[in-house]
Design an enzyme around this catalytic site. Structure first.
Site, PDB file in Angstrom:
ATOM      1  CE  LYS A  56       7.521  28.655  -0.016  1.00  0.00           C
ATOM      2  NZ  LYS A  56       6.818  27.230  -0.376  1.00  0.00           N
ATOM      3  CB  SER A  70       5.571  27.876  -4.074  1.00  0.00           C
ATOM      4  OG  SER A  70       5.604  27.146  -3.174  1.00  0.00           O
ATOM      5  CB  SER A  73       6.423  24.199  -3.420  1.00  0.00           C
ATOM      6  OG  SER A  73       5.050  24.593  -4.229  1.00  0.00           O
TER       7      SER A  73
END
Ligand SMILES: [Zn+2]
Lengths: 484, 476
Positions: free
Chosen positions: A78, A153, A177
């Site tokens: 990420k 997210s 997330s």
């Protein structure tokens, strides 16, 4: 089966048997990225050259017989974990050109374990969102239905695993997330206990809630990743120095006689009927595993969302103050200091980030602190206590991961409150600091994945691996792949 | 109307640790801009602070030295504001739960003793520094100082005048330096002071409106700044005006304080506990360990010097003004057992040499053992006090011990009575007129004969023996 479709443990076996190489795996994954990335947009940056040269190096080591837990495995990161010499944007304009001079602890650990990094994945800006729609670099699409969001997210990391654009990936979970996108993309995602995986080099959203964790294709891979990620880091004051067990050992064990807590507060109106049906089926599966379901109560559940949306923005408002245009990242041209600050932050941050900075700034302001931040901290302590009480009555807790399957892109962007509700079942975990895992438990009629969530007490990730793998074996959820 | 002044002081003292409070960068002053920085003190994304335990221990020492109660748990908080020298956009400080509270410091006021309350002592990080280009409208940021550990010592509003304020600061400064936790350098900003000043009619209980005074970087400036500010406030009140609550800067060159025009007044720092740091737990065992490690403090040392060495309060004050000086003095006395003489030589000639060369006692070329030996030589009559003055200077210049200097210069005192009698008798013979006048009653001429003997012996004759012999021989 193509190499890119394989799990970590399958590829590991092949490497050990000399049936494949790091280079072959990497090439296979990079080809897959070439084929589907345009549709899915999992990545902010694909690290093609770096991956191929790292794979070549890995093959030399493998030839020498030096095979590590993740040798040759394609991992996506990420874009919130710092990578030395490689831009780390956090999905934001304000950091679009930021190149960290250091690696996050998890990056060091993964690299030391032989991982090959194939790219940095898309995310909601500063991890603020549940759909990956707030990214400065455009939305990621759900591989199961390109009209829909992948969750967020860490949507890019989840979509990349679901679309076979990597073998496993790293996400961060502040209020769900990792688990929410894992559920919406039909894969496994774990949020470890707060303090279990180092946050050093993880760009902070809400420091007291943030935790790094893995996305994988199955539970055993999750255990393999946790073996690499978990552990004390003296560079983080909130890191906890307790032993890390071999999580893989938990993967084959049964759960006969376990008590599975079903929190009554989590089965209220608003849950999609198909999700509800899938969860009820999961409870039955647990019973088939020899476990017993017990009703428990988490009485402060109704306050979780409110508490979260005070504490997280409050911390964020302070954490994001450093993005002021002075030292790195985007700077708007201006003639004097105050003007530079204002323009830089106005143009550098997106709407959702600015909304949360304002909420947080307000909650910490003189005259409001006691009513908001202080009160929220007090209620947070009660929420934590709820779980402590609950775990006296059960081994793990079972809940839906999300109230609905993946929604359509744009469906909730104009309604932040609706968007916030998609994290209703995951937020309490972060407030309490306990670990949670989401894994696939079925599909809706329209073919969207549904996830079930298990929660355990502090540092009981082993229990989560155990229950999730028992469930995975017994439930035999159909192995489908998204059609891309 | 008679006024009473009310002053509270906030002192920032830089802790003398090798490394910064939350990273391992050096704290050394004067390096090239931004050379003592790392991602942590630069406030880069994703990095985290880890507390330097030494800072807590140093702060605990100060807390114990100022009679504070150390809290079993304290925590760091973020003080949020935007400024280019503050890379994170917040300063890590302590707010609701400081390290220590409820202390006091004793001052000598008008011959009596007065306690100044210490509200709290807390730890925090320093900010960086802005350098403004004189020729272009740009500023540069130097973050070497960012993250350097500070303690803030906040006094109660117990101080009643500018002189008392300066005295309080000197005592505080002395303790910090004694504890070896702060170098006390005011020019480099290692010891900084802000003052809250107000006045009120004598007898009134409520405080007047206060002004916060900044930018006073010496004891003298603190006193001058406060004196000016007190007069300014009195003038306003006496002329029917009202004091405005504001921050004022002391202008050393003009000798006035100027308003910052409310620039910083409206700040809401939005303090909240720093989630990246865990509470600091201080148990009794830790406090005990720090307490056992505490040196004797200046005031206790002064009192001991007076009683143990039988020296004056003034001398004790001078000799304990610096820990190293006091240590040197005690070393000398341990060897020669003559505190009065040791004090005199130290405060007289030795300090004079050091001051001329701007050296500290640590850099003194004369070892304590040498000075003690010299005092013993005077006492034994081997050298005279007058000779010693030359010897000590030579010792200072060359770093040699007194015996070496005496041997080199042939400076041993002549105590041989027969030899001196011979010299005296030839002097008497050479000066018949003076002898006659002396014997006729002109006793002042005794000094003339002493001078002649000293001249003949190049000053090496033992004065006592010369005196005795002359008296005898002139009387014959
Ligand atoms: Zn540093």
């Amino acid at each position: 089966m193509e190499l890119y479709q394989s799990t970590i443990h399958e590829l590991q076996d092949k490497i050990k048997e000399g049936k494949t190489t790091a280079t072959a795996i990497t090439k296979s994954v990079l080809q897959r990225i070439d084929a589907v990335e345009e549709k899915v947009h999992s990545y902010i940056r694909v690290m093609k050259d770096e991956a191929l040269s790292a794979a070549a190096e890995a093959d030399k080591e493998i030839k020498k017989g030096n095979i590590k837990p993740l040798s040759g495995i394609s991992i996506a990161l990420k874009d919130i974990v710092c990578t030395k010499g490689i831009a780390t944007t956090c999905g934001s304009h304000i950091l679009h050109n930021f190149v960290p001079p250091y690696d996050a602890s998890v990056v060091e650990k993964l690299r030391a374990a032989g991982a090959i990094f194939v790219g940095k994945t898309n995310m909601d800006e500063f991890a603020m969102g549940s759909s990956t729609e707030t990214s400065y670099f455009g939305p990621t699409r759900n591989p199961w239905d390109l009209e829909r969001i992948p969750g967020g997210s860490s949507g890019g990391s989840a979509a990349a695993v679901a679309a076979d654009e990597c073998v496993a990936s790293i996400g961060s979970d502040t209020g769900g997330s990792i688990r929410q996108p894992a559920a919406l993309c039909g894969i496994v995602g774990m949020k470890p206990t707060y303090g279990r995986v180092s946050r050093f080099g993880l760009i902070a959203f809400a420091s007291s809630l943030d935790q790094i964790g893995p996305f994988t294709k199955d539970v055993e891979d999750c255990a393999i990743m946790m073996n690499v990620l978990a552990g004390y880091d003296r560079r983080e004051s909130t890191s906890v120095n307790i032993d890390v067990p071999d999580y893989r050992q938990f993967a084959g064990r049964d759960i006969k006689g376990w008590k599975i807590g079903i929190p009554k507060e989590y089965f209220v109106e608003g849950i999609d009927p198909e999700v509800k049906a899938a969860i009820e089926a999961s409870i039955k599966t647990m019973e088939k595993c020899g476990a017993q379901s017990v009703e428990i109560s988490l009485p402060h559940t109704q306050y979780c969302l409110a508490v979260y949306y005070i504490i997280a923005p409050a911390e964020a408002s302070s954490n994001l103050a450093r993005y002021d245009g002075v030292k790195y990242g985007f700077r708007a041209p201006a003639s004097e200091l105050l003007d530079m600050y204002k323009k830089t932050r106005m143009q550098g941050f997106g709407a959702e980030v600015k909304r949360r900075i304002m909420i947080g700034t307000y909650a910490l302001s003189a005259g409001y602190y006691d009513a908001y931040y202080k009160k929220a901290s007090q209620v947070r302590a009660l929420i934590k206590k709820d779980f402590e009480e609950a775990f006296k009555k059960c081994d793990v807790i079972l809940t839906p991961t999300t109230p609905t399957p993946a929604f359509k892109i744009g469906e909730k962007t104009d309604n932040p409150l609706q968007m916030y509700l998609s994290d209703i079942f995951t937020i309490s975990t972060n407030l309490a600091g306990i670990p949670g895992i989401s894994l696939p438990c079925g599909f809706t009629k329209s073919g969207l994945p549904v996830g079930v969530q298990f929660l355990a007490g502090h540092f009981q990730e082993g229990k989560l691996i155990q229950v999730a793998s028992a469930y995975e074996r017994k439930a035999q959820i159909e192995k489908r792949r998204p059609k891309l | 109307m008679e006024f009473e002044t009310v002053i509270g002081l906030e002192v920032h003292a830089q802790m003398l640790t090798e490394t910064k409070i939350f990273c391992s960068c050096s704290t050394k002053f004067g390096a090239a801009p931004n050379s003592h920085t790392c991602p942590i003190c630069l406030g880069m994304p994703g990095v985290l602070p880890v507390l330097n335990k030494k800072v807590v221990e140093y702060a605990m020492k100060m807390a114990l030295a100022t009679n504070c109660a150390i809290n079993p748990t304290c925590e760091f908080a973020r003080k949020n504001y935007f400024y280019p020298d503050l890379p994170k956009g917040y300063q890590i400080s302590q707010y609701a739960y400081p390290l220590a509270e409820h202390g006091w410091l004793e001052l000598e006021v008008n011959g009596g003793k007065k306690r100044i309350g210490i509200t709290r002592i807390h730890m925090e990080e320093d900010a960086g520094k802005l350098l403004h280009d004189e020729h272009n409208p740009v500023s540069y940021v130097d973050l070497n100082r960012t993250g350097v550990p500070l303690i803030e010592i906040v006094s109660e509003p117990d101080i009643r005048g500018a002189e008392e304020a300066a005295d309080y600061l000197k005592r505080l400064h002395e303790i910090l330096v004694y504890l070896e936790i702060c170098d006390g350098n005011m020019e480099e900003g290692s010891f900084r002071c802000d003052a809250n000043v107000s006045i009120r009619p004598k007898g009134q209980k409520e405080f007047g409106t206060r002004a916060e005074l900044k930018n006073m970087n010496s004891f003298r400036n603190v006193q001058r700044g406060l004196e000016y500010e007190i007069k300014r406030q009195q003038y306003i009140v006496e002329n029917g005006g009202t004091i405005v609550q504001e921050t004022r800067l002391w202008d050393d060159a003009q000798g006035v304080t100027n308003s910052m025009r409310g620039k910083e007044e409206a700040h809401d720092y939005r303090y909240f506990p720093d989630p990246d740091l865990v509470p600091v737990i201080v148990d009794e065992a830790w406090i005990g360990k720090i307490r056992a490690d505490m040196p004797e403090l200046p005031q206790a040392k002064r009192e001991r010097f007076i009683s143990e060495y039988q020296i004056s309060a003034y001398d004790a004050g001078v000799l304990t003004s610096e820990k190293a000086l006091a240590g040197y003095f005690e070393e000398v006395v341990a060897i020669c057992a003559k505190p009065k003489q040791a004090g005199n030589w130290l405060m007289g000639d030795v300090m004079k040499f050091l001051n001329e060369d701007k050296k500290t006692i640590r850099e003194c070329p004369i070892t304590a053992a040498s000075l003690a030996e010299m005092i013993n030589l005077i006492d034994a009559g081997t050298i005279s006090g007058k000779m010693a003055k030359d010897i000590v200077e030579e010792m200072y210049q060359s770093g040699k011990n007194p015996r070496e200097v005496i041997a080199e210069k042939g400076m041993v005192q002549i105590t041989d009575e027969a030899a001196l009698a011979k010299t005296i008798s030839s002097i008497i013979d050479a000066n018949p007129q003076q002898l006659a006048d002396y014997r006729a009653g002109k006793e002042k001429l005794f000094g003339f004969f002493v001078g002649q003997v000293m001249k003949a012996t190049q000053g090496k004759a033992n004065p006592q023996i010369v005196n005795d012999l002359l008296k005898k021989m002139l009387a014959k």
